[in-house]
Design a protein around this motif. Sequence first.
Motif, mmCIF file in Angstrom:
data_model
loop_
_atom_site.group_PDB
_atom_site.id
_atom_site.type_symbol
_atom_site.label_atom_id
_atom_site.label_comp_id
_atom_site.label_asym_id
_atom_site.label_seq_id
_atom_site.Cartn_x
_atom_site.Cartn_y
_atom_site.Cartn_z
ATOM 1 N N UNK A 118 3.465 -9.527 -55.049
ATOM 2 C CA UNK A 118 2.743 -10.375 -55.995
ATOM 3 C C UNK A 118 1.416 -10.708 -55.334
ATOM 4 N N UNK A 119 0.349 -10.130 -55.887
ATOM 5 C CA UNK A 119 -0.985 -10.294 -55.316
ATOM 6 C C UNK A 119 -1.637 -11.597 -55.754
ATOM 7 N N UNK A 120 -1.291 -12.043 -56.964
ATOM 8 C CA UNK A 120 -1.801 -13.328 -57.459
ATOM 9 C C UNK A 120 -0.779 -13.894 -58.423
ATOM 10 N N UNK A 121 -0.413 -15.145 -58.209
ATOM 11 C CA UNK A 121 0.481 -15.834 -59.126
ATOM 12 C C UNK A 121 -0.366 -16.409 -60.252
ATOM 13 N N UNK A 122 -0.103 -15.987 -61.466
ATOM 14 C CA UNK A 122 -0.828 -16.479 -62.628
ATOM 15 C C UNK A 122 0.134 -17.093 -63.623
ATOM 16 N N UNK A 123 -0.106 -16.821 -64.898
ATOM 17 C CA UNK A 123 0.671 -17.446 -65.970
ATOM 18 C C UNK A 123 2.125 -16.989 -66.024
ATOM 19 N N UNK A 124 2.422 -15.783 -65.557
ATOM 20 C CA UNK A 124 3.806 -15.279 -65.558
ATOM 21 C C UNK A 124 4.451 -15.630 -64.216
ATOM 22 N N UNK A 125 5.476 -16.476 -64.226
ATOM 23 C CA UNK A 125 6.080 -16.904 -62.958
ATOM 24 C C UNK A 125 6.762 -15.747 -62.212
ATOM 25 N N UNK A 126 6.713 -15.807 -60.901
ATOM 26 C CA UNK A 126 7.380 -14.801 -60.069
ATOM 27 C C UNK A 126 8.867 -14.755 -60.375
ATOM 28 N N UNK A 127 9.462 -15.901 -60.686
ATOM 29 C CA UNK A 127 10.900 -15.934 -60.998
ATOM 30 C C UNK A 127 11.220 -15.081 -62.224
ATOM 31 N N UNK A 128 10.310 -15.039 -63.205
ATOM 32 C CA UNK A 128 10.525 -14.211 -64.395
ATOM 33 C C UNK A 128 10.420 -12.729 -64.036
ATOM 34 N N UNK A 129 9.489 -12.378 -63.192
ATOM 35 C CA UNK A 129 9.346 -10.992 -62.742
ATOM 36 C C UNK A 129 10.611 -10.558 -62.009
ATOM 37 N N UNK A 130 11.113 -11.390 -61.111
ATOM 38 C CA UNK A 130 12.316 -11.079 -60.373
ATOM 39 C C UNK A 130 13.517 -10.973 -61.302
ATOM 40 N N UNK A 131 13.593 -11.828 -62.311
ATOM 41 C CA UNK A 131 14.689 -11.765 -63.284
ATOM 42 C C UNK A 131 14.671 -10.459 -64.051
ATOM 43 N N UNK A 132 13.492 -10.055 -64.506
ATOM 44 C CA UNK A 132 13.356 -8.798 -65.250
ATOM 45 C C UNK A 132 13.780 -7.623 -64.388
ATOM 46 N N UNK A 133 13.339 -7.586 -63.149
ATOM 47 C CA UNK A 133 13.660 -6.468 -62.264
ATOM 48 C C UNK A 133 15.120 -6.466 -61.827
ATOM 49 N N UNK A 134 15.762 -7.619 -61.842
ATOM 50 C CA UNK A 134 17.189 -7.666 -61.457
ATOM 51 C C UNK A 134 18.097 -7.160 -62.581
#
Length: 138
Positions: A118-134
């Motif tokens: 994650x190069x920059x945390x913006x409007x989409x939370x990292x937790x949502x990205x991790x959830x999608x990838x899991x």
Amino acid sequence: VDNAEALDRYGVDIPEDARVLARRCWPGALTIVVKAAPCVPTFMRAADDTVALRASASPVVQALIRACGSPLACTSANTHGAPSPASFAAVEGRILEGVDVAVDASTIVSFQHGGLQILRQGALPASEIERVLSDPMQ
């Protein structure tokens, strides 16, 4: 860009996790950095031969892309050399005074060095990205 298929038009060697994120999070506040395809002009590439792609959820931006028949080249809302703002609230007032359209800062991710970064945390939370990838099948 217009949709998830743009990853293959403007990028090469796309990791499957990048495809999953594009399918599940686009249009939205996610920018994915990929190795640039030969069709991407040199001036639109980073020094490491990558390009950052985003399919904005803004109906105005999507209409412009359709009307132009090509992606839009856009810049971050920051003074040259200053860090990119991570939220709309952090954008300098003088920058906003000089533009016609501004969209919220996206989260920027890359897979260029083996795994998700994650190069920059913006409007989409990292937790949502991790959830999608899991759970990529959902």
